[in-house]
Each structure stands twice: as structure tokens, then as C-alpha cells.
Write a protein that holds these residues in place. Structure first.
Motif, mmCIF file in Angstrom:
data_model
loop_
_atom_site.group_PDB
_atom_site.id
_atom_site.type_symbol
_atom_site.label_atom_id
_atom_site.label_comp_id
_atom_site.label_asym_id
_atom_site.label_seq_id
_atom_site.Cartn_x
_atom_site.Cartn_y
_atom_site.Cartn_z
ATOM 1 N N SER A 1 -53.875 -25.416 -66.962
ATOM 2 C CA SER A 1 -54.722 -24.305 -67.411
ATOM 3 C C SER A 1 -54.571 -24.056 -68.904
ATOM 4 O O SER A 1 -55.549 -23.809 -69.612
ATOM 5 C CB SER A 1 -54.369 -23.033 -66.635
ATOM 6 N N ALA B 1 -63.995 -13.741 -58.142
ATOM 7 C CA ALA B 1 -63.680 -12.952 -59.332
ATOM 8 C C ALA B 1 -62.888 -11.705 -58.958
ATOM 9 O O ALA B 1 -61.936 -11.324 -59.655
ATOM 10 C CB ALA B 1 -64.967 -12.573 -60.060
ATOM 11 N N ARG C 1 -60.901 -11.396 -56.391
ATOM 12 C CA ARG C 1 -59.554 -11.831 -56.021
ATOM 13 C C ARG C 1 -58.709 -12.113 -57.264
ATOM 14 O O ARG C 1 -57.500 -11.857 -57.288
ATOM 15 C CB ARG C 1 -59.647 -13.083 -55.147
ATOM 16 N N ALA C 2 -59.341 -12.618 -58.308
ATOM 17 C CA ALA C 2 -58.610 -12.918 -59.537
ATOM 18 C C ALA C 2 -58.012 -11.668 -60.164
ATOM 19 O O ALA C 2 -56.946 -11.716 -60.784
ATOM 20 C CB ALA C 2 -59.534 -13.617 -60.538
ATOM 21 N N TRP C 3 -58.683 -10.519 -59.994
ATOM 22 C CA TRP C 3 -58.189 -9.287 -60.596
ATOM 23 C C TRP C 3 -57.313 -8.490 -59.645
ATOM 24 O O TRP C 3 -56.472 -7.689 -60.083
ATOM 25 C CB TRP C 3 -59.362 -8.431 -61.071
ATOM 26 N N VAL D 1 -52.580 -13.462 -60.055
ATOM 27 C CA VAL D 1 -52.906 -14.839 -60.397
ATOM 28 C C VAL D 1 -52.670 -15.084 -61.874
ATOM 29 O O VAL D 1 -52.351 -14.182 -62.642
ATOM 30 C CB VAL D 1 -54.373 -15.163 -60.052
ATOM 31 N N ALA E 1 -57.241 -17.459 -64.726
ATOM 32 C CA ALA E 1 -58.250 -17.193 -63.697
ATOM 33 C C ALA E 1 -59.043 -15.942 -64.054
ATOM 34 O O ALA E 1 -60.265 -15.886 -63.865
ATOM 35 C CB ALA E 1 -57.587 -17.047 -62.335
ATOM 36 N N ARG E 2 -58.372 -14.938 -64.577
ATOM 37 C CA ARG E 2 -59.074 -13.727 -64.995
ATOM 38 C C ARG E 2 -59.973 -14.009 -66.197
ATOM 39 O O ARG E 2 -61.091 -13.477 -66.288
ATOM 40 C CB ARG E 2 -58.058 -12.635 -65.315
ATOM 41 N N SER F 1 -63.070 -15.526 -64.922
ATOM 42 C CA SER F 1 -64.017 -14.576 -64.340
ATOM 43 C C SER F 1 -64.849 -13.901 -65.425
ATOM 44 O O SER F 1 -66.061 -13.703 -65.255
ATOM 45 C CB SER F 1 -63.264 -13.539 -63.515
ATOM 46 N N LEU G 1 -61.127 -20.189 -60.742
ATOM 47 C CA LEU G 1 -61.244 -19.094 -59.786
ATOM 48 C C LEU G 1 -60.923 -19.541 -58.362
ATOM 49 O O LEU G 1 -60.537 -18.725 -57.519
ATOM 50 C CB LEU G 1 -62.650 -18.502 -59.826
ATOM 51 N N LYS H 1 -53.439 -18.603 -55.125
ATOM 52 C CA LYS H 1 -52.854 -17.416 -55.733
ATOM 53 C C LYS H 1 -51.457 -17.724 -56.270
ATOM 54 O O LYS H 1 -50.799 -18.652 -55.832
ATOM 55 C CB LYS H 1 -52.754 -16.282 -54.708
ATOM 56 N N ASP I 1 -49.786 -21.051 -63.027
ATOM 57 C CA ASP I 1 -50.668 -21.464 -61.958
ATOM 58 C C ASP I 1 -50.061 -22.648 -61.237
ATOM 59 O O ASP I 1 -49.088 -23.243 -61.667
ATOM 60 C CB ASP I 1 -52.063 -21.822 -62.502
#
Length: 449
Positions: free
Chosen positions: A136, A376, A378-380, A384, A388-389, A392, A424, A428, A436
Motif C-alpha cells: 500500500s 467505504a 467498512r473502511a471508516w 483498517v 483504505a480510507r 474511499s 477497499l 480488515k 495492511d
């Protein structure tokens, strides 16, 4: 080297995939993408995919199936009765030619071209989900580096004037900083989408030494200022309006999990995003920058939308065929109009999907948007990776801009969007652990995301 595959391919797409005018460039990207897809299909991964990743891959297969079915020839007893085909069948009768079997797509070669254009983003998603061929942090650094190089080229373009040799395409937004793109608005999309990943890089060093955090903060602030310079040289109204809510949402990535400012920022950012879309909607096509020399004759966005919706209703339930908007739109234009500018796109990606793929395409689009909202959110909600955020926020900016433009029609933006979707769809991460799953390996030295 395996983990450098997606970052390297992403950089290649940023450099070569700025416009459909680069036929040979896009062909190279598609061939390389095919090799990556084949590798992903033949390769194996000991770690099973989680449900969001499987759902994303299934949506891709459904989208490809819709296009493939449009290429199947239908007998003469069926296709003339589909929406909008009556005049075509009447043309064969007027010529005294028997009605032949014809595909759903009004231009099958254009639909095939549209399918080929999907290869780069599909390659990115397959390589990330199936091969884990990325980190990432490397993706974020690659995106930032490509954007900075694009800004430097934009500086050369603006300094050289409209006749600058640094413009890469014949038809381009001359006088503006377009970078690797032909359209200044698409360069603005890249600039805006990069902002949240700068915030993710800063958030990834949280918990490190004070010296490390300070150095990273100074670097991120400097890079953010360079992007602001790029927006100023780009002069895209879309860039100006979208940068404000995206920057505010990016601040939320850096803030700790339990912070009251996050809720306020989310509400203000969402409101500003809606205002930005409305403002862009009322601006005529061709007036998307703040220069005073905008042409007096510009296309009306409302006029294109009205004609596109009328054609969409006529072409239901299967649409005109993927990639056929330009040729099919001409059938519904006002033929009594003396000046008829060429309309390549609907300047609304969602309407264009309905125009070209009808009800099946709208079903797939609806399923995708539902998947994106879930991913999206779930990312917040979960602990995570900050990347990922960032994905989103960046993907939301691209989806919002697609309401008034067509940035996803370029390989560069579509691969950035695909990268965001794959981030995304990743597993988790435990709360308090910022890494990640692609970076869960033993280490003997200090590492940062």
C-alpha cells in the motif's frame, strides 16, 4: 520484485494512459495488462479472498458479460424489435437488402474496443486481490510521484504557451497544465485524488518517533503545496471545487479514531461535495476554467443530458452498445441545427452507462454502488489501514466528478480508481495496527507504512 508489479504498472498507466488519442500507448498498456490478468488467473494464493473481494470480482465478470452479450448476433426476426432499431431495419428494406443477423450493439467494433479499454483497471484489481503484488505504501508513493512528474510537465506546458511542444496530444487543453492528459479536467481529477494518499502516508507513521513524524509531516506539507501549485496551473474549476471537500476529508484520515472533529468534517465535506457538483452542473461545457477567454459558444450540459435521456428511453432495454455513444448520439441530435459540435460523451458517466448498456448495465452499476458504499463504510468503521480510507475518499471524488465529466474513460484515472477499489476490498486490520495484510511479515528494523 513481486510487490513492485502493481506500482510499476500504475506508474506506466499514469505516464501513457492520459487519453484515448494515444492509440499505441493504450495498446501497450492493454497487452501488459493481459499478461498480468493471465498471471493472476494461473497463479495461486494460499490466502483465500474475503467476501468483499469476491463480490468485486463478480461485479467485474457481470460487467464483461453485459458487453459480451451485446456482441452476439441476433436473428433478423428479433433485433429489429429492440428499442431504437426500427429505423435501422427500415434502412435495409429501403435498400432492398434482406435484413441480416445483427448484434445488440450498433457498432460491435466500438464495443470490442470498450472491452479492451477495461483491461488496465481489471489487471490492477486482479494483481492486487489475487497476486498480492503490491504494498500500500508503495502504491501511494507511486501515485504521488506520478502526479508530481505530471505537474512538472504542466509547468513546461504553461511556460511554453499554447504552442508548447510539451503537450502530448493533438487535441488538448492548450494553455493549461494538462500533464500526461489531453483534458485539463482529468489532470485535475488526478491532483485531487492524490491528496488523501498524502494524508495516508502521514497517518501511517503515527506511533513512530517524534523526529520521524516531524520529517514526514514537513514532506507531506511540501508535496501538498506542490499539488496546490498544480491546481493553480491547471485552472480547472472542477479541480478547485473538488479539492476543498477532499482536503477536508483527508484531514480526517490523519486524526485519531475518536475525535469529534471527524464527524463535523464528514458533514461539512459531504455538503461541500454536493455544492461542488451542483456548481459544476450549471457551468457550460468549455467553461470549466477561470480564464476570461472562454469561447462564447459552448455546449450546454443540460442539452446533452436531455438528448441522452431521450435516446436512452428509446434504446431500452439493452442500450446502443458499449462504446457507441458518439455514433448513436448523432441519430438523436437536432438535424436542423446549423452548428453541430461533436459530442463524444454524455458528460455524465451514469447516464452514458444507461445509454450504452440499458437495463443490464444499470443493474450492474447499482450493485457496484451498493458494494462501494458498504466497502467505504467498512473502511471508516473498522481499524483498517489508512490507505483504505484514502482510497474511499479518492474514489468518492472520482465518482462525484463522473457526474459531470468522464475521467474514467482514460486508462490513467481508471487504474487509479481500480487501485482504490482493491484497497477497499482488502481484509480488515486489527485496531491499533496500521499495517495492511500485504505487509504482515517479520522485520528487524523500523518500518513505516
Amino acid at each position: 520484485m513481486r510487490e513492485a508489479v502493481v506500482p510499476a504498472y500504475l506508474l506506466l498507466c499514469l505516464l501513457l494512459g492520459g487519453s484515448v488519442q494515444g492509440v499505441w500507448f493504450n495498446m501497450i498498456l492493454q497487452l501488459v495488462g493481459l499478461a498480468i490478468v493471465a498471471w493472476a488467473a494461473l497463479g495461486s494464493d494460499e490466502r483465500p479472498l474475503i467476501q468483499p473481494a469476491w463480490n468485486l470480482l463478480l461485479l467485474i465478470l457481470l460487467g464483461l458479460a453485459v458487453i459480451a452479450l451485446q456482441l452476439v448476433p441476433l436473428p433478423a426476426s428479433i433485433w429489429p424489435h429492440l428499442g431504437g432499431r426500427e429505423r435501422l431495419a427500415a434502412g435495409f428494406s429501403a435498400l432492398g437488402v434482406p435484413v441480416p443477423p445483427v448484434a445488440i450493439s450498433l457498432a460491435p467494433h466500438e464495443s470490442l474496443t470498450a472491452m479492451f479499454a477495461m483491461i488496465p483497471p481489471i489487471a490492477v484489481i486482479c494483481a492486487m486481490l489475487r497476486l498480492r503484488a503490491y504494498r500500500s505504501r508503495w502504491l501511494a508513493i507511486t501515485l504521488v510521484a506520478g502526479t508530481i512528474v505530471g505537474i512538472l510537465i504542466g509547468v513546461l506546458q504553461v511556460s511554453g504557451g499554447a504552442a508548447s511542444p510539451w503537450y502530448l496530444y493533438a487535441e488538448t487543453s492548450r494553455g493549461l497544465a494538462t500533464g500526461f492528459f489531453a483534458n485539463a479536467n482529468h489532470m485535475a481529477t488526478l491532483l485531487v485524488a492524490t491528496l488523501p494518499f498524502l494524508a495516508a502516508l502521514l497517518a501511517s507513521v503515527r506511533g513512530g518517533s517524534a523526529q520521524q513524524c516531524s520529517a514526514m509531516a514537513a514532506l507531506i506539507v511540501g508535496l501538498a503545496l506542490v499539488i496546490l501549485v498544480g491546481l493553480a496551473l491547471n485552472q480547472s474549476l472542477a479541480g478547485y471545487l473538488l479539492a476543498v471537500p477532499v482536503a477536508l476529508a483527508s484531514v480526517m484520515i490523519v486524526l485519531p479514531g475518536r475525535n469529534r472533529f471527524r464527524t463535523i468534517s464528514a458533514m461539512v465535506s459531504g455538503t461541500l461535495l454536493i455544492i461542488a457538483i451542483i456548481a459544476l452542473w450549471v457551468v457550460p461545457i468549455g467553461g470549466h476554467n477561470l480564464r476570461g477567454d472562454v469561447q462564447s459558444s459552448v455546449l450546454s450540459r443540460q442539452e446533452i443530458l436531455t438528448t441522452s435521456i431521450r435516446a436512452t428511453r428509446d434504446l431500452l432495454p439493452f442500450g446502443s452498445g458499449a462504446g457507441t455513444f458518439r455514433s448513436a448520439y448523432q441519430l438523436y441530435e437536432d438535424h436542423d441545427r446549423l452548428e453541430k459540435p461533436i459530442v463524444n460523451h454524455a458528460h455524465n458517466e451514469y447516464v452514458e452507462v444507461a445509454f450504452e448498456t440499458g437495463v443490464p448495465g444499470l443493474v450492474v452499476l447499482g450493485l457496484f454502488l451498493a458494494w462501494w458504499v458498504s466497502a467505504a463504510g467498512r473502511a471508516w468503521r473498522s481499524g483498517v489501514s489508512p490507505f483504505a480510507r484514502a482510497a474511499s475518499v479518492a474514489s468518492a471524488a472520482i465518482l462525484a466528478h463522473s457526474l459531470v465529466d468522464f475521467p474514467l474513460r482514460t486508462a490513467a484515472i481508471s487504474t487509479v480508481f481500480a487501485m482504490c477499489l482493491a484497497l477497499l476490498a482488502q481484509p480488515k486490520v486489527q485496531r491499533g495496527h496500521v499495517r495492511d495484510s500485504s505487509e504482515l511479515r517479520p522485520t528487524r528494523h523500523l518500518s513505516w507504512e
